[in-house]
Design a protein around this motif. Structure first.
Motif, PDB file in Angstrom:
ATOM      1  N   THR A  71       0.793  -1.314   0.160  1.00  0.00           N
ATOM      2  CA  THR A  71      -0.056  -0.002   0.082  1.00  0.00           C
ATOM      3  C   THR A  71       0.783   1.354  -0.182  1.00  0.00           C
ATOM      4  O   THR A  71       0.579   2.353  -0.579  1.00  0.00           O
ATOM      5  N   SER A  75       1.097   4.036  -3.364  1.00  0.00           N
ATOM      6  CA  SER A  75       0.717   5.440  -2.977  1.00  0.00           C
ATOM      7  C   SER A  75       1.940   6.167  -3.428  1.00  0.00           C
ATOM      8  O   SER A  75       1.882   7.384  -3.984  1.00  0.00           O
ATOM      9  N   LEU A 152      -7.093  -2.975   0.988  1.00  0.00           N
ATOM     10  CA  LEU A 152      -5.914  -2.525   0.387  1.00  0.00           C
ATOM     11  C   LEU A 152      -6.244  -1.319  -0.432  1.00  0.00           C
ATOM     12  O   LEU A 152      -5.446  -0.205  -0.326  1.00  0.00           O
ATOM     13  N   GLY A 155      -6.199   1.065   2.545  1.00  0.00           N
ATOM     14  CA  GLY A 155      -4.877   1.423   3.055  1.00  0.00           C
ATOM     15  C   GLY A 155      -3.959   2.379   2.184  1.00  0.00           C
ATOM     16  O   GLY A 155      -3.136   2.962   2.496  1.00  0.00           O
ATOM     17  N   VAL A 156      -4.263   2.220   0.642  1.00  0.00           N
ATOM     18  CA  VAL A 156      -3.653   2.925  -0.173  1.00  0.00           C
ATOM     19  C   VAL A 156      -3.877   4.456   0.107  1.00  0.00           C
ATOM     20  O   VAL A 156      -3.166   5.435   0.004  1.00  0.00           O
ATOM     21  N   GLN A 159      -2.233   5.548   3.233  1.00  0.00           N
ATOM     22  CA  GLN A 159      -0.798   6.003   3.048  1.00  0.00           C
ATOM     23  C   GLN A 159      -0.575   7.359   2.329  1.00  0.00           C
ATOM     24  O   GLN A 159       0.239   8.359   2.477  1.00  0.00           O
ATOM     25  N   VAL A 215      -4.470   0.132   8.294  1.00  0.00           N
ATOM     26  CA  VAL A 215      -3.613  -0.097   6.834  1.00  0.00           C
ATOM     27  C   VAL A 215      -3.470  -1.759   6.767  1.00  0.00           C
ATOM     28  O   VAL A 215      -3.944  -2.318   6.060  1.00  0.00           O
TER      29      VAL A 215
END
Length: 267
Positions: A71, A75, A152, A155-156, A159, A215
């Motif tokens: 992630t 990013s 996911l 999480g991206v 981040q 995340v």
């Protein structure tokens, strides 16, 4: 849609320039892959000494680490370089040029830079992810696959938000690049391990203040059923995406607030 098409043109130009030096381009990717191979090996050495880490096995820890890495790398492909070097862009006066273009300064800042070195991180994390699947007893079905993709994506966003917020500090402080390093390296590295091994204060910070635990830790504990943390209520595992959306909108607002404050290279 027009923004995606335009970004595609910027990316095409970037790749043409990079591929003029193919050996360097490929070398950048493989060096980063090798760097993280050594990290995975260090975990292997550690687990040859200890059977588990607070109840976490080797492959569970690798899975946890891998989601953090993937992630962050995804990013960083788009946001790390623009935010890391925003400080320098402002100092040397280049940011003033962004204000004269018929495009959002934020979009132009992101579109003109792409950090291909993180492709190595993504490649190795995908490879290791499939290795983890062979060693973890996860009941994969439509729901669990959707949950993983959902987490996911969240999480991206988390981040990305932290990178943007840290980079946007360049509008207020002179050493924002150090601020970016602090949050994307030093603080983020706590998420490479189960937060249950840390004290309650750290757990609270990583859950509610700088939510790196959302995340990977909470989604992974839900998937593998390794739940030995007092904050691991099932609902927290499902908050990754909505928190990611809220944080991303907040980071865009933070950048715009900095833009309003900005008065030129001389200030």
């Amino acid at each position: 849609m027009n923004s995606f098409i335009l970004y595609g043109h910027f990316l095409k130009v970037y790749m043409k320039i990079q591929l003029e030096f193919r050996f360097s381009f490929i070398g950048d990717i493989f060096v980063n892959m090798f760097t993280f191979i050594t990290v995975y090996l260090s975990f292997w050495v550690m687990f040859n000494t200890f059977d588990n880490l607070n109840g976490w096995t080797y492959w569970q820890l690798i899975f946890l680490f891998n989601i953090n890495l993937f992630t962050y790398s995804f990013s960083s492909l788009f946001f790390w370089a623009p935010m890391k070097y925003l400080e320098q862009t402002i100092k040397n006066g280049d940011f003033d040029n962004f204000l004269t273009k018929p495009m959002s300064p934020f979009k132009l800042l992101i579109f003109r830079q792409f950090q291909h070195t993180f492709l190595g991180h993504i490649i190795i994390s995908i490879f290791v992810f499939f290795l983890c699947l062979n060693h973890l007893h996860i009941n994969w079905n439509i729901n669990s696959v959707f949950f993983l993709l959902y987490s996911l994506a969240g999480g991206v966003l988390i981040q990305s938000s932290i990178i943007i917020l840290a980079g946007s500090s360049a509008f207020w402080i002179f050493k924002s690049s150090s601020f970016v390093d602090l949050f994307t390296s030093s603080v983020r590295n706590f998420a490479n391990y189960p937060i249950s091994i840390f004290g309650k204060t750290v757990q609270l910070i990583l859950t509610f203040l700088i939510p790196y635990a959302l995340v990977n830790y909470y989604p992974v504990t839900y998937l593998i059923g390794n739940n030995n943390n007092s904050y691991s209520y099932p609902i927290i595992s499902f908050l990754t995406f909505p928190v990611g959306v809220i944080l991303f909108l907040l980071s865009l607002w933070g950048f715009k607030r900095g833009l309003v404050r900005y008065e030129g290279a001389g200030t």
